[in-house]
Design a protein around this motif. Structure first.
Motif, PDB file in Angstrom:
ATOM      1  N   GLY A   1       0.785  -1.228   0.000  1.00 39.94           N
ATOM      2  CA  GLY A   1       0.000   0.000   0.000  1.00 39.94           C
ATOM      3  C   GLY A   1       0.817   1.277   0.000  1.00 39.94           C
ATOM      4  N   GLU A   2       2.099   1.199   0.360  1.00 39.24           N
ATOM      5  CA  GLU A   2       2.942   2.396   0.344  1.00 39.24           C
ATOM      6  C   GLU A   2       3.275   2.760  -1.096  1.00 39.24           C
ATOM      7  OE1 GLU A   2       5.404   2.763   4.434  1.00 39.24           O
ATOM      8  OE2 GLU A   2       6.327   1.485   2.927  1.00 39.24           O
ATOM      9  N   THR A   3       3.577   4.031  -1.297  1.00 39.93           N
ATOM     10  CA  THR A   3       3.906   4.490  -2.643  1.00 39.93           C
ATOM     11  C   THR A   3       5.353   4.947  -2.725  1.00 39.93           C
ATOM     12  OG1 THR A   3       3.152   6.734  -2.165  1.00 39.93           O
ATOM     13  CG2 THR A   3       1.544   5.235  -3.142  1.00 39.93           C
ATOM     14  N   LEU A   4       5.888   4.876  -3.933  1.00 39.48           N
ATOM     15  CA  LEU A   4       7.220   5.395  -4.199  1.00 39.48           C
ATOM     16  C   LEU A   4       7.197   6.069  -5.550  1.00 39.48           C
ATOM     17  CD1 LEU A   4       9.715   3.030  -5.737  1.00 39.48           C
ATOM     18  CD2 LEU A   4       7.639   2.008  -4.888  1.00 39.48           C
ATOM     19  N   GLY A   5       8.055   7.046  -5.728  1.00 34.18           N
ATOM     20  CA  GLY A   5       8.142   7.756  -6.997  1.00 34.18           C
ATOM     21  C   GLY A   5       9.509   7.541  -7.609  1.00 34.18           C
ATOM     22  N   THR A   6       9.538   7.387  -8.941  1.00 32.46           N
ATOM     23  CA  THR A   6      10.804   7.203  -9.642  1.00 32.46           C
ATOM     24  C   THR A   6      10.677   7.649 -11.088  1.00 32.46           C
ATOM     25  OG1 THR A   6      12.557   5.634 -10.207  1.00 32.46           O
ATOM     26  CG2 THR A   6      10.309   4.783 -10.222  1.00 32.46           C
ATOM     27  N   ASP A   7      11.798   8.069 -11.657  1.00 31.30           N
ATOM     28  CA  ASP A   7      11.877   8.403 -13.080  1.00 31.30           C
ATOM     29  C   ASP A   7      12.545   7.268 -13.856  1.00 31.30           C
ATOM     30  OD1 ASP A   7      10.721  10.948 -13.112  1.00 31.30           O
ATOM     31  OD2 ASP A   7      12.570  11.872 -12.411  1.00 31.30           O
ATOM     32  N   ASP A   8      13.015   6.247 -13.147  1.00 30.81           N
ATOM     33  CA  ASP A   8      13.752   5.138 -13.757  1.00 30.81           C
ATOM     34  C   ASP A   8      12.776   4.150 -14.402  1.00 30.81           C
ATOM     35  OD1 ASP A   8      15.321   2.962 -14.412  1.00 30.81           O
ATOM     36  OD2 ASP A   8      16.368   2.880 -12.486  1.00 30.81           O
ATOM     37  N   LEU A   9      12.615   4.248 -15.732  1.00 26.26           N
ATOM     38  CA  LEU A   9      11.660   3.412 -16.451  1.00 26.26           C
ATOM     39  C   LEU A   9      12.002   1.925 -16.329  1.00 26.26           C
ATOM     40  CD1 LEU A   9       9.139   3.367 -18.182  1.00 26.26           C
ATOM     41  CD2 LEU A   9      10.593   3.616 -20.185  1.00 26.26           C
ATOM     42  N   ASP A  10      13.292   1.586 -16.337  1.00 28.83           N
ATOM     43  CA  ASP A  10      13.682   0.180 -16.178  1.00 28.83           C
ATOM     44  C   ASP A  10      13.237  -0.357 -14.818  1.00 28.83           C
ATOM     45  OD1 ASP A  10      14.860   0.022 -18.689  1.00 28.83           O
ATOM     46  OD2 ASP A  10      16.828   0.648 -17.943  1.00 28.83           O
ATOM     47  N   ARG A  11      13.380   0.466 -13.793  1.00 33.81           N
ATOM     48  CA  ARG A  11      12.958   0.057 -12.452  1.00 33.81           C
ATOM     49  C   ARG A  11      11.444  -0.120 -12.400  1.00 33.81           C
ATOM     50  NH1 ARG A  11      13.590   3.087  -6.662  1.00 33.81           N
ATOM     51  NH2 ARG A  11      13.241   1.238  -5.417  1.00 33.81           N
ATOM     52  N   VAL A  12      10.714   0.825 -12.998  1.00 31.13           N
ATOM     53  CA  VAL A  12       9.252   0.733 -13.039  1.00 31.13           C
ATOM     54  C   VAL A  12       8.843  -0.564 -13.734  1.00 31.13           C
ATOM     55  CG1 VAL A  12       7.151   1.745 -14.016  1.00 31.13           C
ATOM     56  CG2 VAL A  12       8.877   3.223 -12.974  1.00 31.13           C
ATOM     57  N   ASN A  13       9.413  -0.810 -14.913  1.00 29.40           N
ATOM     58  CA  ASN A  13       9.069  -2.022 -15.654  1.00 29.40           C
ATOM     59  C   ASN A  13       9.384  -3.281 -14.857  1.00 29.40           C
ATOM     60  OD1 ASN A  13       8.069  -0.687 -17.899  1.00 29.40           O
ATOM     61  ND2 ASN A  13      10.046  -0.620 -18.907  1.00 29.40           N
ATOM     62  N   ASP A  14      10.517  -3.290 -14.161  1.00 26.45           N
ATOM     63  CA  ASP A  14      10.906  -4.451 -13.360  1.00 26.45           C
ATOM     64  C   ASP A  14       9.921  -4.693 -12.219  1.00 26.45           C
ATOM     65  OD1 ASP A  14      12.755  -6.559 -12.415  1.00 26.45           O
ATOM     66  OD2 ASP A  14      13.129  -5.162 -10.763  1.00 26.45           O
ATOM     67  N   LEU A  15       9.602  -3.654 -11.469  1.00 31.21           N
ATOM     68  CA  LEU A  15       8.695  -3.802 -10.326  1.00 31.21           C
ATOM     69  C   LEU A  15       7.286  -4.196 -10.762  1.00 31.21           C
ATOM     70  CD1 LEU A  15       9.852  -0.739  -8.185  1.00 31.21           C
ATOM     71  CD2 LEU A  15      10.191  -3.154  -7.632  1.00 31.21           C
ATOM     72  N   VAL A  16       6.825  -3.632 -11.873  1.00 28.07           N
ATOM     73  CA  VAL A  16       5.479  -3.950 -12.367  1.00 28.07           C
ATOM     74  C   VAL A  16       5.437  -5.360 -12.951  1.00 28.07           C
ATOM     75  CG1 VAL A  16       3.723  -3.326 -14.074  1.00 28.07           C
ATOM     76  CG2 VAL A  16       4.815  -1.542 -12.715  1.00 28.07           C
ATOM     77  N   SER A  17       6.438  -5.720 -13.756  1.00 27.80           N
ATOM     78  CA  SER A  17       6.431  -7.043 -14.394  1.00 27.80           C
ATOM     79  C   SER A  17       6.549  -8.177 -13.371  1.00 27.80           C
ATOM     80  CB  SER A  17       7.556  -7.153 -15.426  1.00 27.80           C
ATOM     81  OG  SER A  17       8.819  -7.164 -14.797  1.00 27.80           O
TER      82      SER A  17
END
Length: 117
Positions: free
Chosen positions: A23-39
């Motif tokens: 439920g906690e949120t985090l913000g990032t501009d790192d698209l590779d990190r976003v894709n990794d966490l979501v996938s």
């Protein structure tokens, strides 16, 4: 900037002392990190950095994506080019919602389409 919400607890890779709970949120501009966490099913995208340019002379809305700013209409055209339908009257909120639903492959195709020079 993309805002992610944790679906599972995990330790931050850039700050190992920080553990994100469900439920906690985090913000990032790192698209590779976003894709990794979501996938991996660890997070979901809850928002994509958006910004209305008040100094924009034509009054068009802007969306920040892939560390650049794009007009809403340009993003909608690029989404259509990769086969993602968006309502013709969709604004920043509607387009941002569509962006949050993209698969990793669609995100990559969108990036290639928008960022080509």
């Amino acid at each position: 900037m993309m805002e992610l919400k944790a679906l599972k607890s995990f330790r931050d890779k850039t700050n190992p002392e920080k553990t994100y709970k469900v439920g906690e949120t985090l913000g990032t501009d790192d698209l590779d990190r976003v894709n990794d966490l979501v996938s991996r099913g660890i997070c979901v995208i809850v928002s994509v950095g958006e910004k209305k340019q008040s100094a924009n002379t034509d009054g068009s809305d802007m969306i920040k994506l892939f560390e650049k700013e794009f007009e809403v209409e340009a993003v909608k055209t690029a989404l259509a080019a990769i086969g993602v339908s968006v309502a013709k009257n969709a604004g920043v909120t509607g387009v941002t919602k569509k962006l949050s639903e993209l698969t990793e492959e669609q995100t990559k195709a969108l990036s290639e389409n928008l960022c080509k020079e």
